[in-house]
Structures are given as C-alpha cells and as structure tokens.
Design a protein around this motif. Sequence first.
Motif, PDB file in Angstrom:
ATOM      1  N   LEU A  24       5.569 -12.347   2.374  1.00  0.00           N
ATOM      2  CA  LEU A  24       4.631 -11.506   3.113  1.00  0.00           C
ATOM      3  C   LEU A  24       4.111 -10.426   2.164  1.00  0.00           C
ATOM      4  CD1 LEU A  24       3.617 -10.883   6.096  1.00  0.00           C
ATOM      5  CD2 LEU A  24       5.512  -9.262   6.230  1.00  0.00           C
ATOM      6  N   ALA A  25       2.806 -10.115   2.280  1.00  0.00           N
ATOM      7  CA  ALA A  25       2.232  -9.007   1.511  1.00  0.00           C
ATOM      8  C   ALA A  25       1.508  -8.091   2.479  1.00  0.00           C
ATOM      9  CB  ALA A  25       1.281  -9.532   0.444  1.00  0.00           C
ATOM     10  N   PHE A  26       1.764  -6.792   2.358  1.00  0.00           N
ATOM     11  CA  PHE A  26       1.146  -5.822   3.260  1.00  0.00           C
ATOM     12  C   PHE A  26       0.889  -4.526   2.506  1.00  0.00           C
ATOM     13  CE2 PHE A  26       5.189  -3.528   3.827  1.00  0.00           C
ATOM     14  CZ  PHE A  26       6.118  -4.532   3.569  1.00  0.00           C
ATOM     15  N   HIS A  27      -0.032  -3.718   3.052  1.00  0.00           N
ATOM     16  CA  HIS A  27      -0.376  -2.446   2.408  1.00  0.00           C
ATOM     17  C   HIS A  27       0.798  -1.471   2.486  1.00  0.00           C
ATOM     18  CE1 HIS A  27      -4.626  -3.055   1.563  1.00  0.00           C
ATOM     19  NE2 HIS A  27      -4.751  -3.634   2.737  1.00  0.00           N
ATOM     20  N   ASP A  28       1.057  -0.778   1.378  1.00  0.00           N
ATOM     21  CA  ASP A  28       2.064   0.283   1.383  1.00  0.00           C
ATOM     22  C   ASP A  28       1.553   1.426   2.262  1.00  0.00           C
ATOM     23  OD1 ASP A  28       4.548   1.178  -0.780  1.00  0.00           O
ATOM     24  OD2 ASP A  28       3.616   2.743   0.443  1.00  0.00           O
ATOM     25  N   ILE A  29       2.438   1.982   3.071  1.00  0.00           N
ATOM     26  CA  ILE A  29       2.065   3.029   4.022  1.00  0.00           C
ATOM     27  C   ILE A  29       1.719   4.351   3.312  1.00  0.00           C
ATOM     28  CG2 ILE A  29       4.340   4.077   4.474  1.00  0.00           C
ATOM     29  CD1 ILE A  29       3.738   3.713   7.484  1.00  0.00           C
TER      30      ILE A  29
END
Length: 118
Positions: A24-29
């Motif tokens: 999974l790849a997601f934007h860092d908060i």
Amino acid sequence: MCLFCKIVNKEIPSNIIAENDDFLAFHDINPKAPVHILAIPKLHVDSFNEVSSETMAAMTKFIQEVAKETGIDHTGYRVITNIGENGGQEVKHLHFHILGGAKLKWGHFSDADPKDFL
Ligand code: AMP
C-alpha cells in the motif's frame, strides 16, 4: 494492532496512491516535501531489520511504480527507511518514505559531523 495495520485494514482513513495485494502507498500526514508518500507491506513487519529479501524485491518494484505514477521518476526522489530508536523510527511497521517534487536538501547530513554526537 499497529497504526499502519489499521490503515491497511481501512480502520483509519488514508490518502491512498497505489495498492495491490501485498503493498500500500499513501500520502504522509505530515509531509516533508511536495511529494511525501509512505510505501508499506500489508503484512506486518516491524522494520527493515526483519524484512525478507523476497519482500524487499517486490517492494522495490512497487516503489518504482509509485514513483512512475506520481511522475517523480524522471526528476528524482529519495527513499528512506528509519530503523529503530537511533534511526528515528516512530511507527513500528516497515515503511519507506518516498520524497520528491523538489530539489531535496541533505537534511540532517548537510552540516553533520560525527564529533557532534559524542
Ligand atoms: P517514521 O518516523 O520513519 O516512523 O515515520 C512515520 C511517518 O508516519 C511520519 O512521517 C508520520 O508523519 C507518518 N504518519 C503518522 N501517522 C500517519 C497517518 N495516520 N497517515 C499518514 N501518515 C502518518
């Protein structure tokens, strides 16, 4: 269950960039660059210390795909994984920071001298 396992299970929302059966790849908060993505294995691994070479091989391909999809593959980017206390790892689920979108500074290393840590 750890924070990133909850993100994998969609118990905590995230801004997903890419996903397949294993990663999974997601934007860092709390982004540190115009592009700051976290890439993780869905199966919990504490850190780079414990990851298998098979997972790393597949992870490498996934990170390359994420870089291509976000268009930073040509302009350049940085991949970082923090390990343990001295490495500054806060979330104990293996993750790779993918940073880009601008010319990156050399951060901590720009003016660091090993003697500073004595
Ligand atoms: P590290 O210090 O290498 O363990 O990095 C952990 C990263 O996770 C930091 O850059 C945080 O900003 C990021 N982070 C923490 N919670 C979340 C969240 N809920 N969604 C996205 N990124 C997060």
